[in-house]
Design a protein around this motif. Sequence first.
Motif, PDB file in Angstrom:
ATOM      1  N   ALA A 465       0.831  -1.201   0.000  1.00 19.95           N
ATOM      2  CA  ALA A 465       0.000   0.000   0.000  1.00 19.95           C
ATOM      3  C   ALA A 465       0.870   1.257   0.000  1.00 19.95           C
ATOM      4  N   ARG A 466       1.938   1.254   0.778  1.00 19.45           N
ATOM      5  CA  ARG A 466       2.826   2.415   0.813  1.00 19.45           C
ATOM      6  C   ARG A 466       3.486   2.634  -0.538  1.00 19.45           C
ATOM      7  N   LEU A 467       3.949   1.562  -1.148  1.00 19.88           N
ATOM      8  CA  LEU A 467       4.577   1.697  -2.462  1.00 19.88           C
ATOM      9  C   LEU A 467       3.570   2.163  -3.503  1.00 19.88           C
ATOM     10  N   SER A 468       2.353   1.627  -3.437  1.00 13.75           N
ATOM     11  CA  SER A 468       1.324   2.020  -4.402  1.00 13.75           C
ATOM     12  C   SER A 468       0.989   3.503  -4.257  1.00 13.75           C
ATOM     13  N   ALA A 469       0.833   3.973  -3.014  1.00 16.43           N
ATOM     14  CA  ALA A 469       0.546   5.387  -2.788  1.00 16.43           C
ATOM     15  C   ALA A 469       1.713   6.261  -3.235  1.00 16.43           C
ATOM     16  N   PHE A 470       2.934   5.784  -3.036  1.00 16.34           N
ATOM     17  CA  PHE A 470       4.121   6.533  -3.476  1.00 16.34           C
ATOM     18  C   PHE A 470       4.135   6.668  -4.992  1.00 16.34           C
ATOM     19  N   ASP A 474       2.673  10.804  -8.473  1.00 15.47           N
ATOM     20  CA  ASP A 474       2.947  11.455  -9.761  1.00 15.47           C
ATOM     21  C   ASP A 474       2.696  10.537 -10.947  1.00 15.47           C
ATOM     22  N   GLY A 475       2.214   9.319 -10.695  1.00 17.15           N
ATOM     23  CA  GLY A 475       1.958   8.381 -11.778  1.00 17.15           C
ATOM     24  C   GLY A 475       0.477   8.253 -12.085  1.00 17.15           C
ATOM     25  N   HIS A 476       0.159   7.532 -13.144  1.00 17.76           N
ATOM     26  CA  HIS A 476      -1.227   7.303 -13.534  1.00 17.76           C
ATOM     27  C   HIS A 476      -1.788   6.110 -12.760  1.00 17.76           C
ATOM     28  N   LEU A 477      -3.053   6.200 -12.420  1.00 13.56           N
ATOM     29  CA  LEU A 477      -3.690   5.144 -11.641  1.00 13.56           C
ATOM     30  C   LEU A 477      -3.659   3.816 -12.376  1.00 13.56           C
ATOM     31  N   PHE A 478      -3.845   3.836 -13.680  1.00 16.53           N
ATOM     32  CA  PHE A 478      -3.843   2.586 -14.450  1.00 16.53           C
ATOM     33  C   PHE A 478      -2.507   1.867 -14.300  1.00 16.53           C
ATOM     34  N   ASP A 479      -1.411   2.608 -14.373  1.00 18.00           N
ATOM     35  CA  ASP A 479      -0.087   1.993 -14.246  1.00 18.00           C
ATOM     36  C   ASP A 479       0.128   1.438 -12.843  1.00 18.00           C
ATOM     37  N   VAL A 480      -0.362   2.153 -11.823  1.00 17.88           N
ATOM     38  CA  VAL A 480      -0.202   1.688 -10.440  1.00 17.88           C
ATOM     39  C   VAL A 480      -0.993   0.405 -10.218  1.00 17.88           C
ATOM     40  N   LEU A 481      -2.242   0.362 -10.690  1.00 13.55           N
ATOM     41  CA  LEU A 481      -3.060  -0.840 -10.523  1.00 13.55           C
ATOM     42  C   LEU A 481      -2.475  -2.009 -11.301  1.00 13.55           C
ATOM     43  N   ARG A 523      -7.214  -1.607  -3.715  1.00 11.12           N
ATOM     44  CA  ARG A 523      -7.554  -1.071  -5.030  1.00 11.12           C
ATOM     45  C   ARG A 523      -8.770  -0.147  -4.957  1.00 11.12           C
ATOM     46  N   ARG A 524      -9.657  -0.360  -3.998  1.00 12.28           N
ATOM     47  CA  ARG A 524     -10.870   0.445  -3.865  1.00 12.28           C
ATOM     48  C   ARG A 524     -10.723   1.578  -2.843  1.00 12.28           C
ATOM     49  N   SER A 525      -9.571   1.669  -2.187  1.00 11.27           N
ATOM     50  CA  SER A 525      -9.396   2.619  -1.084  1.00 11.27           C
ATOM     51  C   SER A 525      -9.182   4.035  -1.596  1.00 11.27           C
ATOM     52  N   GLN A 526      -9.276   5.003  -0.679  1.00 10.03           N
ATOM     53  CA  GLN A 526      -9.080   6.406  -1.021  1.00 10.03           C
ATOM     54  C   GLN A 526      -7.630   6.735  -1.323  1.00 10.03           C
ATOM     55  N   PHE A 527      -6.718   5.803  -1.079  1.00  7.29           N
ATOM     56  CA  PHE A 527      -5.308   6.043  -1.396  1.00  7.29           C
ATOM     57  C   PHE A 527      -5.050   5.957  -2.890  1.00  7.29           C
ATOM     58  N   LEU A 528      -5.867   5.199  -3.604  1.00 10.06           N
ATOM     59  CA  LEU A 528      -5.705   5.041  -5.046  1.00 10.06           C
ATOM     60  C   LEU A 528      -6.896   5.607  -5.817  1.00 10.06           C
ATOM     61  N   GLN A 529      -8.106   5.354  -5.329  1.00 12.55           N
ATOM     62  CA  GLN A 529      -9.308   5.854  -5.996  1.00 12.55           C
ATOM     63  C   GLN A 529      -9.626   7.249  -5.450  1.00 12.55           C
ATOM     64  N   SER A 534     -11.008  15.402  -2.649  1.00  8.73           N
ATOM     65  CA  SER A 534     -10.239  16.536  -3.158  1.00  8.73           C
ATOM     66  C   SER A 534      -8.748  16.194  -3.087  1.00  8.73           C
ATOM     67  N   PRO A 535      -7.905  16.890  -3.858  1.00 11.94           N
ATOM     68  CA  PRO A 535      -6.456  16.652  -3.748  1.00 11.94           C
ATOM     69  C   PRO A 535      -5.926  16.846  -2.332  1.00 11.94           C
ATOM     70  N   ASP A 536      -6.486  17.801  -1.598  1.00 10.40           N
ATOM     71  CA  ASP A 536      -6.043  18.007  -0.215  1.00 10.40           C
ATOM     72  C   ASP A 536      -6.352  16.791   0.649  1.00 10.40           C
ATOM     73  N   GLU A 537      -7.549  16.229   0.503  1.00  7.71           N
ATOM     74  CA  GLU A 537      -7.934  15.068   1.294  1.00  7.71           C
ATOM     75  C   GLU A 537      -7.075  13.858   0.941  1.00  7.71           C
ATOM     76  N   THR A 538      -6.803  13.661  -0.350  1.00 10.23           N
ATOM     77  CA  THR A 538      -5.977  12.533  -0.767  1.00 10.23           C
ATOM     78  C   THR A 538      -4.587  12.622  -0.157  1.00 10.23           C
ATOM     79  N   CYS A 539      -3.985  13.814  -0.166  1.00 11.37           N
ATOM     80  CA  CYS A 539      -2.659  13.997   0.441  1.00 11.37           C
ATOM     81  C   CYS A 539      -2.708  13.768   1.944  1.00 11.37           C
TER      82      CYS A 539
END
Length: 701
Positions: A465-470, A474-481, A523-529, A534-539
């Motif tokens: 999860a940490r690596l995926s969020a990292f 700056d990456g695209h969600l499709f590439d991370v998934l 995959r369904r969590s707020q860390f990726l989806q 908002s961008p502030d909440e995601t950060c």
Amino acid sequence: RKESHKKKKKKKETSQLCPLCNTKNNFPQQYSSINESNLPTELHREATTVEYVLHNVKPLPPPFYLFLIDLCVGSANPKDMEFLRETLLKALNFLPPDAVVGVMTFGTAVSVHELKPASDDLPGRVFTLKGSKAYTSQQIAKFLRLNVPGVLNEKEMPKHAPGSVPNTFFARLGDVEMFLTELFEGLEPDPWPVEPHCRQRRCVGSALSTAVGLCDALYPGSGGRVMMFLSGPCTEGPGMTVDTDLANVMRGHNDIKGDTPEAKNWTKARAFYDQLSTKLVRNGHCVDAFLNALDQVGFAEMRSCVTLTGGSCLLVDSYDNEKFVDAFKKFFRRAADNTFPRAYNARIQVQCSPQWKIAGATGPVTSAKKKSASVSQDSEMGVGGTCEWIMPSVDDKTHLAFYFEVANTQKPGGFRFVQFSTRYQHESGKTRLRITTLCHRISTHTRPDDYISSFDQETAAVLMARLSAFKAEDGHLFDVLRWLDGHLIKLVSKFAKYERDTPGSLTLAPQMSLFPQFVFHLRRSQFLQVFNCSPDETCFYRLWLDRESPSNALVMIQPALYLYDSSGGPKPCLLDSSSVMPDCILVLDTYFEVVVHYGEVIVSWRDAGYQDQPNYEYFKKLLTQPKEEALKIVQGRYPQPRFVECDHHGSQARLLYNVINPSKTHNQEGNNYGDGGGEIVYTDDASLQTFLDHLKKLAVQ
């Protein structure tokens, strides 16, 4: 020859061969009497961690606390300024009398306040700077006439300072507490007029650059905190997030991804705050963000100043919010010795034996760009390419993750070693060195089945999860998934038992059986989806994922669900729509929110007032027990989660329906609520069973 042989033998007995660097090192002089019955503390088996106080290093000043206060408050609620004053006065009570403090305020302009002790009858001066530009450390030092080498010449030096200029911008709290109390009680909203249908002119970037420059000039290399109280986005000067026109909305995730006009300031603002974070990290200073706003405040742009420095972040809609009041108090919690359990200006170095290499780390760390033989040359995970990381601030709750690469030089049955050396500034100003050394036996087995028993699926899920969020920063969600799914398929394909091309034959050992489920919820969590965030909440969410313990982080990934019914509770139950029944109460813990959900039958009984009748004492207990348990969870956590009570099909019930596995949806025929199968979830998302079926098909190919 005999004498020289004895000397060589004696020399060999007073030295050791380091398994990390394969060099011989002589024992210190105090180890001259070492033997099997007289071992130093470092050589005891249970002493894997030893901490030293370095008396040969000059003590640094104690950490400072700089208040950076936004005065553009009160537009949404006139009482916000009153709540802000109360918060600042509470902070003075939480800090010890010997704490070093400073004050800056900002609105349309930036003000640096001079602090005066109670014995001084003269009022403190206020130095005001334009909010439309950024300032360097040299410019700040020259404007404030600070005695910084290479800044002031003899003519510019104050007359009363033959040797050094007294620092009037920072002082011991015990000396200026009365002055600060009067200052905070007299704070007023920014007087600059606000045009109709416009935002207030708020120079966040200029204020933060001034604070960074002031701390850089007065406390270079010495730890401290900039506590920023922010109530809106930057609309003036460098680091601007949005302009003052209310017709122009704040940027969202789609605006950033599509580079729309709403995100025109995104790249420039991020680059500005990234430069400030570099200065903060270099000096060992951190920024804490206490954000109070109904809308976004631009935290996504300035996140590097908080996340990379180890600062804390609280996101609320009012300083009077009970959630903020309790969390702010916990921010100043103290350890058993009555000191803050924090370290400053820390550097952690990792050394490995040749059997493995360090690939990277995740957490509130910045690379020190230090190379060694322990650094992996082939792979980089998280912040990699170095064996040393910088942490301007770290506390006893911070958890770092380190990733290693297994080298091909391992010999079965041997040992491999790793050593973590952490050098940091204590609250007292003294420098300490903490050494943690670990030894792993290299397995003599080579079959994959023999490794399963030592697999920790919970920790593995948090690391992924940490690596995926990292990667998602700056990456695209499709590439991370795709990367996440690829690693899951490889793991299952290698360690599961199955017949080739027969998905129904695949089985996983109990030590790995829950890992695919964790990945499904990740995959369904707020860390990726990021939909509906908002961008502030995601950060904000990713910041706390990156530093919490594995047990807490796992709750963020896969929330915990507890059931209460007439037979009692709490009973752990599946995070599935089948658990939502009419005659039960559910408590959902997502770490950031704690939700108490009342079933349809429970709601009807409660509205009928059965809990008030003497014959229904059990029902009254059923109603109160889940709420009491939920409040215990809320009170024991930092940052404090939001507490929500909701009824079946109420507006807040979506918080539960959004995270449960949609095993029953509106697309399936013959589904009715209350027929024994649980709640119907209106979604097009795939269920856990569908996810596992596809995983099996790909793993057995």
